[in-house]
Write an enzyme that holds these catalytic residues in place. Structure first.
Site, PDB file in Angstrom:
ATOM      1  CB  CYS A 119      58.627  52.137  17.339  1.00 14.97           C
ATOM      2  SG  CYS A 119      56.835  52.076  16.639  1.00 14.97           S
ATOM      3  CG  HIS A 252      59.263  56.339  18.527  1.00 12.92           C
ATOM      4  ND1 HIS A 252      59.245  56.138  17.278  1.00 12.92           N
ATOM      5  CD2 HIS A 252      57.975  55.711  18.782  1.00 12.92           C
ATOM      6  CE1 HIS A 252      58.362  55.698  16.808  1.00 12.92           C
ATOM      7  NE2 HIS A 252      57.406  55.422  17.979  1.00 12.92           N
ATOM      8  CG  ASN A 282      54.741  55.568  15.299  1.00 13.43           C
ATOM      9  OD1 ASN A 282      55.898  55.154  14.863  1.00 13.43           O
ATOM     10  ND2 ASN A 282      54.196  54.812  16.562  1.00 13.43           N
TER      11      ASN A 282
END
Length: 331
Positions: A119, A252, A282
């Site tokens: 990520c 994030h 996500n």
């Protein structure tokens, strides 16, 4: 690894994003696994996410984002000499998604490679693009960050299924008249890698691997809440800035509880923090560019705004970037 920017100003001159059409709500997920909208929202802040169609691969959702970024920057594809694609879900291992994108976009001069940092991939890729342009090895770069995590999820595993969605974003990185990137902080801890991993996806032999994402949620939460604060603090200090100087905080989008903890620990108020995990879940490498797009849509990315971006993810990896947003593309 931490460093402040030096030399000519280099920034983002174009931004584009794209998500699949299909919206998957929490209520729909409750028909697949033992969960509920209330349970998911309370623990993650997620209400819905986008899911790629069966015949949609990463490059299918990345191409519209890339084209939008190039159009906004006023850059012809043939004038791009570097394309970095951050993803953990490429169309295939080779040819790389970056090479496929460069060909489809019409970039005959571009070096192209995929970057795998979980990520954190978008922050890593932007740092590399900055370094290449700053060093004179490239004049302008296209950075793509995106994932179709729905393709590697176990759709019977509640612990991962509710968290992830699909999406992509892209930015053009090139010299600007003023402002631009001020610095980066990047790191990795392979010792914690087994807390978020995809066994059986490479050359290491596993007995009967299912090739689905495996995650120790408790350990990842502990890592995320610690490292997002640490990385941001280290970078701000190195760049001679303070939390009070930050105008826009883009973490994030892994989990609303992680975002709230990090922002609170840093002392960044909610009105400066961009949150869209409720709509997208996500999206891994697509997370930060999608949040940048939301910030722009809300009028936050004004000329001179100090933007702090921080990511963390599989690897385990982490990274932060500090940029003074600019409308001053070098002509």
């Amino acid at each position: 690894m931490i460093g402040a920017a030096t030399g000519r100003p280099i920034g983002i001159t174009g931004l584009g994003t794209h998500v699949p059409e299909r919206v998957l709500t929490n209520d729909e997920l409750s028909s697949l696994v033992d969960t509920s909208d209330e349970w998911i929202v309370e623990r993650t802040g997620i209400r819905e996410r986008r899911i790629a169609a069966e015949d949609e691969a990463l490059t299918d959702i990345a191409l519209p984002a890339a084209r939008a970024a190039l159009a906004e920057a006023g850059v012809q594809p043939a004038d791009v000499d570097l394309l970095v694609c951050a993803t953990v879900t490429p169309d295939m291992m080779f040819p790389t998604s970056s090479a496929l994108l460069a060909d489809e976009l019409g970039m005959p001069k571009a070096a192209a490679y995929d970057l795998l940092a979980g990520c954190t991939g978008f922050v890593y890729a932007v740092a590399q693009a900055y370094a290449m342009v700053s060093a004179g090895l490239a004049e302008r770069a296209l950075v793509v960050g995106g994932d179709v995590l729905s393709k590697i999820l176990d759709w019977t595993d509640r612990s991962t299924l509710v968290l992830f969605g699909d999406g992509a974003g892209a930015v053009v990185v090139e010299p600007v008249e003023h402002g631009g990137f001020l610095g980066f902080e990047l790191g990795a801890d392979g010792g914690g890698g087994e807390n978020l991993w995809l066994p059986g996806s490479g050359s290491r032999h596993f007995e009967d691997p299912d090739q689905f994402v495996k995650m120790n949620g408790r350990e990842v939460f502990k890592f995320a809440t610690r490292i997002m604060v640490y990385s941001a603090q280290q970078l701000l200090e190195r760049c001679g800035r303070t939390v009070e100087d930050v105008d826009v905080y883009i973490p994030h989008q892994a989990n609303k509880r992680i975002i709230d903890y990090a922002a609170g620990k840093l002392g960044i108020p909610a009105e400066k923090t961009v949150v869209n995990v409720d709509r997208y879940g996500n999206t891994s490498s697509g997370s930060i560019p999608l949040a940048l797009e939301d910030a722009r849509g809300e009028g936050r990315l004004r000329d001179g705004a100090l933007v702090l971006m921080t990511g963390m993810g599989a690897g385990l990896t982490w990274g932060s970037a500090l940029i003074e947003w600019t409308d001053g593309r070098l002509r």
